[in-house]
Write an enzyme that holds these catalytic residues in place. Structure first.
Site, PDB file in Angstrom:
ATOM      1  N   HIS A   1      13.017   3.699  17.268  1.00  0.00           N
ATOM      2  CA  HIS A   1      13.050   3.294  18.678  1.00  0.00           C
ATOM      3  C   HIS A   1      12.996   1.773  18.643  1.00  0.00           C
ATOM      4  O   HIS A   1      12.340   1.276  19.637  1.00  0.00           O
ATOM      5  CB  HIS A   1      12.120   3.763  19.672  1.00  0.00           C
ATOM      6  CG  HIS A   1      10.394   3.566  19.096  1.00  0.00           C
ATOM      7  ND1 HIS A   1       9.483   4.491  18.954  1.00  0.00           N
ATOM      8  CD2 HIS A   1       9.900   2.527  18.430  1.00  0.00           C
ATOM      9  CE1 HIS A   1       8.235   3.851  18.572  1.00  0.00           C
ATOM     10  NE2 HIS A   1       8.648   2.633  18.041  1.00  0.00           N
TER      11      HIS A   1
ATOM     12  N   HIS B   1       3.504  -0.080  22.930  1.00  0.00           N
ATOM     13  CA  HIS B   1       3.325  -1.727  22.173  1.00  0.00           C
ATOM     14  C   HIS B   1       2.488  -2.600  23.074  1.00  0.00           C
ATOM     15  O   HIS B   1       3.066  -3.369  23.661  1.00  0.00           O
ATOM     16  CB  HIS B   1       4.620  -1.891  21.845  1.00  0.00           C
ATOM     17  CG  HIS B   1       5.651  -0.917  20.950  1.00  0.00           C
ATOM     18  ND1 HIS B   1       5.980   0.116  21.451  1.00  0.00           N
ATOM     19  CD2 HIS B   1       5.834  -1.059  19.666  1.00  0.00           C
ATOM     20  CE1 HIS B   1       6.778   0.880  20.249  1.00  0.00           C
ATOM     21  NE2 HIS B   1       6.595   0.169  19.422  1.00  0.00           N
TER      22      HIS B   1
ATOM     23  N   HIS C   1       9.782  -0.302   7.829  1.00  0.00           N
ATOM     24  CA  HIS C   1       9.808  -1.443   8.298  1.00  0.00           C
ATOM     25  C   HIS C   1       8.418  -2.397   8.167  1.00  0.00           C
ATOM     26  O   HIS C   1       7.597  -1.536   8.402  1.00  0.00           O
ATOM     27  CB  HIS C   1      10.494  -1.747   9.567  1.00  0.00           C
ATOM     28  CG  HIS C   1      10.107  -1.145  10.736  1.00  0.00           C
ATOM     29  ND1 HIS C   1       9.623   0.113  10.808  1.00  0.00           N
ATOM     30  CD2 HIS C   1       9.486  -1.738  12.192  1.00  0.00           C
ATOM     31  CE1 HIS C   1       8.865   0.449  12.023  1.00  0.00           C
ATOM     32  NE2 HIS C   1       8.788  -0.644  12.520  1.00  0.00           N
TER      33      HIS C   1
ATOM     34  N   GLU D   1       4.411   4.638  11.834  1.00  0.00           N
ATOM     35  CA  GLU D   1       5.088   5.464  13.036  1.00  0.00           C
ATOM     36  C   GLU D   1       5.809   6.619  12.681  1.00  0.00           C
ATOM     37  O   GLU D   1       5.812   7.548  13.643  1.00  0.00           O
ATOM     38  CB  GLU D   1       6.406   4.384  13.646  1.00  0.00           C
ATOM     39  CG  GLU D   1       5.577   3.314  14.211  1.00  0.00           C
ATOM     40  CD  GLU D   1       6.816   2.195  14.827  1.00  0.00           C
ATOM     41  OE1 GLU D   1       6.287   1.451  15.557  1.00  0.00           O
ATOM     42  OE2 GLU D   1       7.929   2.547  14.416  1.00  0.00           O
TER      43      GLU D   1
END
Length: 286
Positions: free
Chosen positions: A12, A59, A193, A240
């Protein structure tokens, strides 16, 4: 009764939303990342899901350090796109399915999952970017959406095993809902990441592809990956991917991959995407 017909997983990455909104998807840098979603857009147009149960992480748009639910479910009629510092994305309002959402909330809580019920919540790129990647830029999203927010931002996040079990419980809840609905479960986030520190920019292509491999078939090995492995192998934000396991758990014992896409990089992240269908013991799709 309602039925889960497919599972979808995708990164995402916020930059994918920016590229979409600014009309940059055909530019040389972005085109390979977006090309892997063209199959899914056509497939979704054929499948016409009534409801998407969309697993994502907030977030710091709806939650912050004052309130950190491990698992939260959005039961509202609608969810506005969040302002993440540069104004809300110009995408359609997300319409919920309160009847199914409340049914799932009740079922999960009675199934001993301590869900936080949210009746007012803005949704950020974690939820709206996947909708853009699967549905493009419509005037209205073609499916109702039930947000499931998972804490993968602040320690401690839930284990992969707990996320997989949550997916299994969601499947039981959906199967007990009397209305005839075509339901998909989406898991979002990742892949490997890291956004900060000495390892910023880390991408582990080999590990990512092994993860994608094990989403298909009848293995449940992914539910047993410890947090430290995600951190070591996929960077601080790779955790995630436990949200993909909610989706996988909801599909039952065996799955078949219909489509798979992997691209490096988009921004500083590995793009991962897979479409799965559940398979019955007799070898037929659910």
């Amino acid at each position: 009764m309602a039925r889960i017909t497919a599972g979808v997983a995708t990164s995402h990455i916020p930059a994918l939303g920016v590229a979409t909104d600014l009309g940059k998807t055909e530019e040389a840098y972005w085109k390979p990342a977006f090309a892997g979603y063209e199959w899914t857009k056509a497939w979704e147009a054929e499948q016409k899901p009534d409801v998407v149960i969309l697993v994502y992480n907030d977030h710091a748009s709806a939650f912050d350090m004052r309130v950190i639910p491990t698992f939260a479910i959005g039961c509202a009629e609608e969810f506005q796109p969040a302002d993440e510092g540069w104004g809300p994305r110009k995408v359609p309002v997300v319409h919920g399915h309160p009847d199914l959402a409340w049914h799932i909330a009740q079922s999960l809580i009675l199934d001993e999952f301590d869900m936080t019920i949210i009746n007012e919540m803005d949704v950020d790129h974690g939820l709206t970017v996947p909708l853009s990647m699967m549905f493009g830029q419509p005037d209205q999203w073609p499916a109702k959406v039930i947000p499931i927010a998972v804490n993968v931002v602040t320690y401690p996040p839930p284990s992969g095993n707990r996320c997989w079990a949550l997916g299994e419980a969601i499947a039981r809840a959906v199967a007990s809902f009397p209305e005839d609905l075509n339901v998909q479960v989406w898991g979002t986030g990742g892949m490997s990441h890291q956004l900060q520190g000495p390892r910023a920019g880390l991408i582990n292509t080999e590990w990512d592809n092994r993860f994608l491999d094990r989403l298909e078939g009848n293995t449940d090995a992914l539910r047993h990956i410890p947090h430290i492995e995600y951190l070591r192998e996929t960077g601080s934000e790779g955790i995630e991917m436990v949200m993909w396991l909610v989706m996988r758990g909801a599909l039952g014992r065996t799955t078949r991959a219909l489509h798979r896409h992997y691209h490096v990089p988009a921004s500083n992240t590995a793009v991962g995407h897979i479409v799965l269908e559940p398979i019955t013991e007799l070898g037929d799709t659910e």
